[in-house]
Design a protein around this motif. Structure first.
Motif, PDB file in Angstrom:
ATOM      1  N   GLY A 436       0.965  -1.484  -0.295  1.00  0.00           N
ATOM      2  CA  GLY A 436      -0.028  -0.208   0.031  1.00  0.00           C
ATOM      3  C   GLY A 436       1.022   1.153  -0.112  1.00  0.00           C
ATOM      4  O   GLY A 436       2.504   1.661  -0.019  1.00  0.00           O
ATOM      5  N   PRO A 437      -0.158   2.447   0.050  1.00  0.00           N
ATOM      6  CA  PRO A 437       1.051   3.983   0.104  1.00  0.00           C
ATOM      7  C   PRO A 437       2.046   4.186   1.301  1.00  0.00           C
ATOM      8  O   PRO A 437       1.649   3.361   2.765  1.00  0.00           O
ATOM      9  CB  PRO A 437      -0.148   4.489   0.257  1.00  0.00           C
ATOM     10  CG  PRO A 437      -1.347   3.782  -0.171  1.00  0.00           C
ATOM     11  CD  PRO A 437      -1.099   2.322   0.093  1.00  0.00           C
ATOM     12  N   GLU A 438       3.005   4.755   1.107  1.00  0.00           N
ATOM     13  CA  GLU A 438       4.078   4.962   1.795  1.00  0.00           C
ATOM     14  C   GLU A 438       3.243   5.846   3.104  1.00  0.00           C
ATOM     15  O   GLU A 438       3.614   5.161   4.634  1.00  0.00           O
ATOM     16  CB  GLU A 438       4.943   5.709   1.558  1.00  0.00           C
ATOM     17  CG  GLU A 438       5.592   5.213   0.565  1.00  0.00           C
ATOM     18  CD  GLU A 438       7.024   6.247   0.881  1.00  0.00           C
ATOM     19  OE1 GLU A 438       7.622   7.561   0.788  1.00  0.00           O
ATOM     20  OE2 GLU A 438       8.013   5.818  -0.319  1.00  0.00           O
ATOM     21  N   ASP A 439       2.007   5.576   3.384  1.00  0.00           N
ATOM     22  CA  ASP A 439       1.538   7.132   4.335  1.00  0.00           C
ATOM     23  C   ASP A 439       0.323   6.339   5.015  1.00  0.00           C
ATOM     24  O   ASP A 439      -0.190   7.077   5.653  1.00  0.00           O
ATOM     25  CB  ASP A 439       1.319   8.401   4.364  1.00  0.00           C
ATOM     26  CG  ASP A 439       0.590   8.669   3.034  1.00  0.00           C
ATOM     27  OD1 ASP A 439       0.360   7.781   2.298  1.00  0.00           O
ATOM     28  OD2 ASP A 439       0.203   9.866   2.464  1.00  0.00           O
ATOM     29  N   ASP A 440      -0.718   5.383   4.438  1.00  0.00           N
ATOM     30  CA  ASP A 440      -1.019   4.583   4.183  1.00  0.00           C
ATOM     31  C   ASP A 440      -1.320   3.352   4.104  1.00  0.00           C
ATOM     32  O   ASP A 440      -2.491   2.862   3.516  1.00  0.00           O
ATOM     33  CB  ASP A 440      -2.309   5.108   4.344  1.00  0.00           C
ATOM     34  CG  ASP A 440      -3.920   4.862   4.735  1.00  0.00           C
ATOM     35  OD1 ASP A 440      -3.880   4.250   5.289  1.00  0.00           O
ATOM     36  OD2 ASP A 440      -4.414   4.703   3.399  1.00  0.00           O
ATOM     37  N   GLY A 441      -0.331   2.382   4.604  1.00  0.00           N
ATOM     38  CA  GLY A 441      -0.227   1.303   4.289  1.00  0.00           C
ATOM     39  C   GLY A 441      -0.840   0.281   4.948  1.00  0.00           C
ATOM     40  O   GLY A 441      -1.500   0.342   6.438  1.00  0.00           O
ATOM     41  N   GLU A 465      10.727   9.824   6.463  1.00  0.00           N
ATOM     42  CA  GLU A 465      11.294  10.201   5.182  1.00  0.00           C
ATOM     43  C   GLU A 465      12.332   9.155   5.286  1.00  0.00           C
ATOM     44  O   GLU A 465      12.898   8.584   3.436  1.00  0.00           O
ATOM     45  CB  GLU A 465      12.060  11.361   5.396  1.00  0.00           C
ATOM     46  CG  GLU A 465      11.099  12.367   5.414  1.00  0.00           C
ATOM     47  CD  GLU A 465      10.948  13.608   5.144  1.00  0.00           C
ATOM     48  OE1 GLU A 465      12.326  13.676   5.644  1.00  0.00           O
ATOM     49  OE2 GLU A 465      10.686  14.535   5.946  1.00  0.00           O
ATOM     50  N   ASN A 466      12.952   8.396   5.673  1.00  0.00           N
ATOM     51  CA  ASN A 466      13.395   7.208   5.943  1.00  0.00           C
ATOM     52  C   ASN A 466      13.537   6.000   5.199  1.00  0.00           C
ATOM     53  O   ASN A 466      14.179   5.074   5.387  1.00  0.00           O
ATOM     54  CB  ASN A 466      14.540   7.738   7.014  1.00  0.00           C
ATOM     55  CG  ASN A 466      13.879   7.011   8.312  1.00  0.00           C
ATOM     56  OD1 ASN A 466      13.166   7.005   7.631  1.00  0.00           O
ATOM     57  ND2 ASN A 466      15.040   6.713   9.373  1.00  0.00           N
ATOM     58  N   GLY A 467      12.016   5.819   5.346  1.00  0.00           N
ATOM     59  CA  GLY A 467      12.008   4.622   4.477  1.00  0.00           C
ATOM     60  C   GLY A 467      11.160   3.664   6.184  1.00  0.00           C
ATOM     61  O   GLY A 467      11.016   2.552   6.021  1.00  0.00           O
TER      62      GLY A 467
END
Length: 522
Positions: A436-441, A465-467
């Motif tokens: 899913g999306p980075e901010d809503d997975g 930001e750094n994963g």
């Protein structure tokens, strides 16, 4: 009765003789004219009384009292069952189980669970024994051969109820609390009735001599065939058209795939057919080289898991499951509990098989599920309707646990087309997959700790930001599970549940208003 879908399927299974609606439409006799309707109904009731005596003799269980009987047409039976469905199973139970099965990939997103059950009720009606009312309902309009075999099956449920108290047999755990327990008990009930139905048909055809204590279980060639055929073959077999069996001869073979049941999700088919087919096999094995009195004795210590039904040797060896208990609610802030039940070997096998049907190179579901010792599935939902599933399972040994964990990782990677990271530790190993999306997975987390396996599916995930993972939900839930986990011997869990039920009954009796004599009322 039951308040959950093994739950609803058990409600259907106990009450309904299943048949192919396509074959019924082909073979049913024309509806009687009003002038002859009363005579037809009286003939059916008279036949039912005669069949009750035959069933009692064939099975060697005395008919303790006359069975109340009524005659209904197909639409009347359907209406009664739908009303019972509405009364027994609240809408939220359907919604919760549908969401859980979709979360685990057992249901496709478009499945409407409640409508599916209503469609099954519409399609699969041939007779009805109402266990709570202790009354048998006979459906008009069936061909005589099917009518009589369906009556034999349902009449035997009434005789079972008189001798063994079906309600009490199912009572210790509701199917919401332990769906596996309920399925096992239903397999004994329906399997016994299915063998009786086969015996009745064979007696009527002259294959078995009347008045002798013989059964299909005493005919090695027939029994071997019934034990060796797979479920689909049995369901379409000639002559197995009575309760719970979908086949009605050659004309019905295509109807299994074209019917509502045939097109339903695998787990629905498995749950609905299991009590009849695997229950029949269990009873045949239990009856082999024994008397019916030995089968009767099983009711006083009935099976408590689908493992005992699938592997009768484990039942006779006294092998009991482990009751797995844990809680993750506090760690899942903002999520409310919606589901809490035991899946058991049968449902886990069906869960794995659902994905094996879709994806290549997954392990054999039956082989993986066979090592089951106990499990519990909890479900949680937030205000947005997002669902998190938390499942803990106990296995016979570490190798069996590793096999199940690996299967779950392979399923997750296939479903989400992503790779899981793997870590090994002192006590076991873990896998984590994000999609899913980075901010809503979401995350799928699998951990094996010795012979235990934890699965968390659907916990929210958000990357910085750094994963790096910013949402701690998965790991908070993981710690909560291991911190609260208990593995209780089943006999202790059963005794505790029975004590709770007795206390609840005592409280209910104390709170009940005193009865008023009718002569005191003006």
């Amino acid at each position: 009765m039951m308040k959950n879908c093994v739950h609803l399927l058990i409600l259907i299974g106990l009450s309904v003789c299943l048949m192919s609606s396509q074959a019924w439409a082909q073979d049913a006799e024309p509806a009687p004219e009003l002038a002859g309707e009363q005579a037809r109904e009286e003939a059916l009731l008279s036949a039912a009384s005669e069949i009750a005596l035959q069933v009692a003799e064939i099975r060697g269980l005395e008919l303790l009292s006359e069975i109340p009987k009524g005659v209904k047409d197909r639409e009347e039976l359907r209406t009664m069952l739908i009303e019972q469905l509405h009364n027994e199973i609240p809408e939220e139970v359907f919604v919760a189980e549908e969401q859980m099965f979709k979360r685990l990939g057992i249901f496709e997103p478009e499945v409407n669970y409640r409508q599916l059950m209503l469609d099954l009720l519409t399609e699969q009606i041939a007779g009805f024994y109402d266990q709570s009312a202790k009354e048998l309902y006979i459906m008009v309009g069936l061909p005589e051969q099917l009518q009589h075999s369906a009556m034999a099956h349902e009449i035997f449920h009434a005789i079972q109820d008189q001798h063994f108290d079906i309600g009490e047999l199912l009572a210790p755990f509701t199917s919401q609390e332990n769906g596996d327990f309920a399925l096992a008990r239903m397999a004994l009930i329906e399997g016994d009735a299915t063998v009786l139905m086969i015996d009745y048909v064979l007696y009527e055809s002259g294959t078995l001599p009347a008045g002798r204590a013989l059964s299909v279980a005493d005919v090695p060639m027939i029994t071997a065939t019934l034990l060796e055929m797979d479920t689909e073959e049995l369901a379409a077999a000639e002559g197995m058209s009575a309760p719970g069996m979908m086949g009605m001869g050659e004309s019905a073979v295509p109807s299994l795939t074209e019917s509502v049941l045939g097109s339903a999700p695998r787990i629905v088919r498995d749950l609905l057919l299991f009590p009849y087919i695997e229950g029949m096999r269990f009873v045949l094995r239990a009856r082999a080289n024994r008397a019916w009195s030995d089968v009767d004795a099983i009711y006083s210590a009935a099976p408590v898991s689908t493992t005992q039904i699938l592997h009768p040797e484990r039942y006779f060896a006294g092998e009991l499951p482990i009751d797995v208990q844990f809680d993750a609610e506090e760690a899942l802030g903002g999520y409310e509990p919606i589901f809490d039940s035991v899946l058991g070997e049968l449902q886990i096998r069906s869960w794995l098989a659902t994905h094996a049907d879709r994806f290549e190179d997954l392990p054999d579901p039956s082989a993986v599920a066979e090592g089951w010792r106990g499990d519990r599935l909890l479900g949680y939902r937030n205000e947005a309707g997002e669902v998190v599933a938390v499942h803990v399972s106990s296995w016979e040994n570490e190798d069996e646990a590793r096999e199940f964990a690996s299967a779950q990782v392979a399923i997750a990677e296939a479903r989400y087309e992503a790779s899981a990271s793997h870590q090994s530790g002192e006590h076991g190993e873990s896998w984590c997959l994000r999609h899913g999306p980075e901010d809503d997975g979401e995350r799928v987390y699998v951990e094996r700790w010795g012979e235990l396996v934890l699965l968390i599916d659907g916990a929210p995930s958000s990357l910085g930001e750094n994963g790096a993972e910013r949402d701690p939900t998965t790991y908070l839930a993981r710690d909560a599970v291991w911190g609260s986990l208990a593995r209780v011997p089943f006999e202790a869990a059963l005794a505790a549940r029975q004590a709770e039920a007795e206390l609840e009954n005592e409280v209910s009796a104390e709170d009940a208003p005193a009865s008023t004599d009718a002569t005191d009322v003006e």
